[in-house]
Write a protein that holds these residues in place. Structure first.
Motif, PDB file in Angstrom:
ATOM      1  N   SER A 213       0.952  -1.014   0.052  1.00 16.02           N
ATOM      2  CA  SER A 213       0.017  -0.012   0.068  1.00 16.02           C
ATOM      3  C   SER A 213       0.825   1.227   0.141  1.00 16.02           C
ATOM      4  CB  SER A 213      -0.838   0.044   1.563  1.00 16.02           C
ATOM      5  OG  SER A 213      -0.224   0.127   2.461  1.00 16.02           O
ATOM      6  N   ALA A 214       0.136   2.375  -0.302  1.00  9.96           N
ATOM      7  CA  ALA A 214       1.078   3.792  -0.372  1.00  9.96           C
ATOM      8  C   ALA A 214       1.393   4.024   1.020  1.00  9.96           C
ATOM      9  CB  ALA A 214       0.096   4.819  -0.938  1.00  9.96           C
ATOM     10  N   ARG A 215       0.711   3.552   1.964  1.00  8.94           N
ATOM     11  CA  ARG A 215       1.083   3.965   3.468  1.00  8.94           C
ATOM     12  C   ARG A 215       2.407   3.053   3.827  1.00  8.94           C
ATOM     13  NH1 ARG A 215      -3.596   3.029   7.979  1.00  8.94           N
ATOM     14  NH2 ARG A 215      -3.852   1.131   6.728  1.00  8.94           N
ATOM     15  N   THR A 216       2.444   1.825   3.282  1.00  9.50           N
ATOM     16  CA  THR A 216       3.545   1.179   3.728  1.00  9.50           C
ATOM     17  C   THR A 216       4.801   1.479   3.102  1.00  9.50           C
ATOM     18  OG1 THR A 216       2.086  -0.885   3.916  1.00  9.50           O
ATOM     19  CG2 THR A 216       4.502  -1.262   3.654  1.00  9.50           C
ATOM     20  N   ILE A 217       4.602   1.949   1.596  1.00  9.23           N
ATOM     21  CA  ILE A 217       5.706   2.575   0.992  1.00  9.23           C
ATOM     22  C   ILE A 217       6.105   3.804   1.437  1.00  9.23           C
ATOM     23  CG2 ILE A 217       6.331   3.719  -1.315  1.00  9.23           C
ATOM     24  CD1 ILE A 217       6.237   0.553  -1.262  1.00  9.23           C
ATOM     25  N   GLY A 218       5.167   4.697   2.080  1.00 10.05           N
ATOM     26  CA  GLY A 218       5.419   5.931   2.809  1.00 10.05           C
ATOM     27  C   GLY A 218       6.111   5.726   4.071  1.00 10.05           C
ATOM     28  N   ILE A 219       5.958   4.656   4.988  1.00  4.93           N
ATOM     29  CA  ILE A 219       6.680   4.064   6.158  1.00  4.93           C
ATOM     30  C   ILE A 219       8.104   3.697   5.867  1.00  4.93           C
ATOM     31  CG2 ILE A 219       6.703   2.475   8.201  1.00  4.93           C
ATOM     32  CD1 ILE A 219       3.644   2.743   8.216  1.00  4.93           C
ATOM     33  N   LEU A 220       7.958   2.966   4.600  1.00  6.25           N
ATOM     34  CA  LEU A 220       9.646   2.544   4.392  1.00  6.25           C
ATOM     35  C   LEU A 220      10.261   3.524   3.895  1.00  6.25           C
ATOM     36  CD1 LEU A 220       8.648  -0.976   2.460  1.00  6.25           C
ATOM     37  CD2 LEU A 220       9.602  -0.673   4.702  1.00  6.25           C
ATOM     38  N   GLY A 221       9.784   4.453   3.420  1.00  7.20           N
ATOM     39  CA  GLY A 221      10.365   5.775   2.647  1.00  7.20           C
ATOM     40  C   GLY A 221      10.905   6.568   3.805  1.00  7.20           C
ATOM     41  N   ILE A 222      10.038   6.406   4.627  1.00  8.74           N
ATOM     42  CA  ILE A 222      10.586   7.418   5.844  1.00  8.74           C
ATOM     43  C   ILE A 222      11.793   6.635   6.786  1.00  8.74           C
ATOM     44  CG2 ILE A 222       9.785   8.127   8.435  1.00  8.74           C
ATOM     45  CD1 ILE A 222       6.968   8.422   7.098  1.00  8.74           C
TER      46      ILE A 222
END
Length: 242
Positions: A213-222
């Motif tokens: 999900s975009a949220r998971t990708i966002g967390i990984l990017g963070i």
């Protein structure tokens, strides 16, 4: 405050900060969307992500030449494993940045015949190859550390060795404990590995190999952005040669 000034005084520092906020925005808008928040608020965070993405592309414009030049230097490293992983990794990163530059030009509207989806796919393929090479280098560094640890154990410098085979939960616990101890003593390897593992799933998802999900990708990017910032702030956390 000194760390902030140091980061903000360098283009790579500003890029890492913008990247952190960019992926934070992605995680936020996807969370808001899943919770059926106001479409206006969701669009605001999507716009912020897009603006930061474009800002970072402009900030990196022309960097493909710098990375390509550095790959020529890494091709002369005496260690063959480092020579191969670093050289291929840098060449891939240079091609990724070149494709990224073309995407930025399409966003400016200067070249309307550019297909951003096509070049986005090309950029992600080269980014993925670069990350794979970086991870291969991390595995090599970890293997060297384990070999060094075991060699020290043979001459009595350390009390025990890393278990080479796992036959029980006790061996697994020992391996985890030793790995933690080794990584704790070598922050540069630990930080670089965390960064690359988190980054790996971003192009994999963009290319359709994984479905995060975009949220998971966002967390990984963070997480990967935070690791990159740590490497910039603390010299001991930066893996060399880079």
């Amino acid at each position: 405050m000194e760390a902030w000034i140091k980061l903000n005084s360098e283009s790579i520092g500003r890029d890492k900060i913008a990247r952190l906020i960019q992926y934070f925005s992605r995680a936020v808008w996807d969370s808001l969307e899943q919770n059926h928040a106001s479409p206006i608020t969701v669009d605001q965070f999507k716009t912020l992500e897009y603006i930061l993405s474009s800002f970072r592309k402009l900030l990196r414009f022309g960097k493909c030449l710098d990375v390509f030049y550095s790959s020529l230097k890494s091709s002369h490293y005496p260690d063959i494993a480092l020579r191969i992983t670093l050289t291929i990794g840098k060449l891939s990163q240079s091609l990724f940045l070149l494709a990224d530059h073309i995407i930025w030009l399409s966003r400016t509207g200067l070249f309307k015949n550019i297909n951003p989806k096509k070049w986005g796919k090309i950029a992600n393929k080269y980014w993925l190859l670069s990350i794979i090479m970086n991870l291969a280098r991390d595995v090599y560094e970890i293997h060297r550390l384990i070999d060094l640890h075991n060699s020290c154990g043979k001459v009595g410098i350390t009390r025990s060795r890393v278990p080479l085979s796992i036959t029980s939960s006790r061996d697994l616990s020992r391996l985890a404990l030793y790995s933690y101890g080794i990584m704790l003593g070598h922050q540069d390897v630990a930080v670089d590995t965390i960064k690359n593992v988190c980054d790996l799933f971003i192009p994999l998802t963009a290319l359709g190999y994984t479905n995060l999900s975009a949220r998971t990708i966002g967390i990984l990017g963070i997480l990967s952005s935070a690791a990159g910032l740590v490497a910039l702030i603390q010299p001991k956390a930066k893996l060399l040669p880079a």
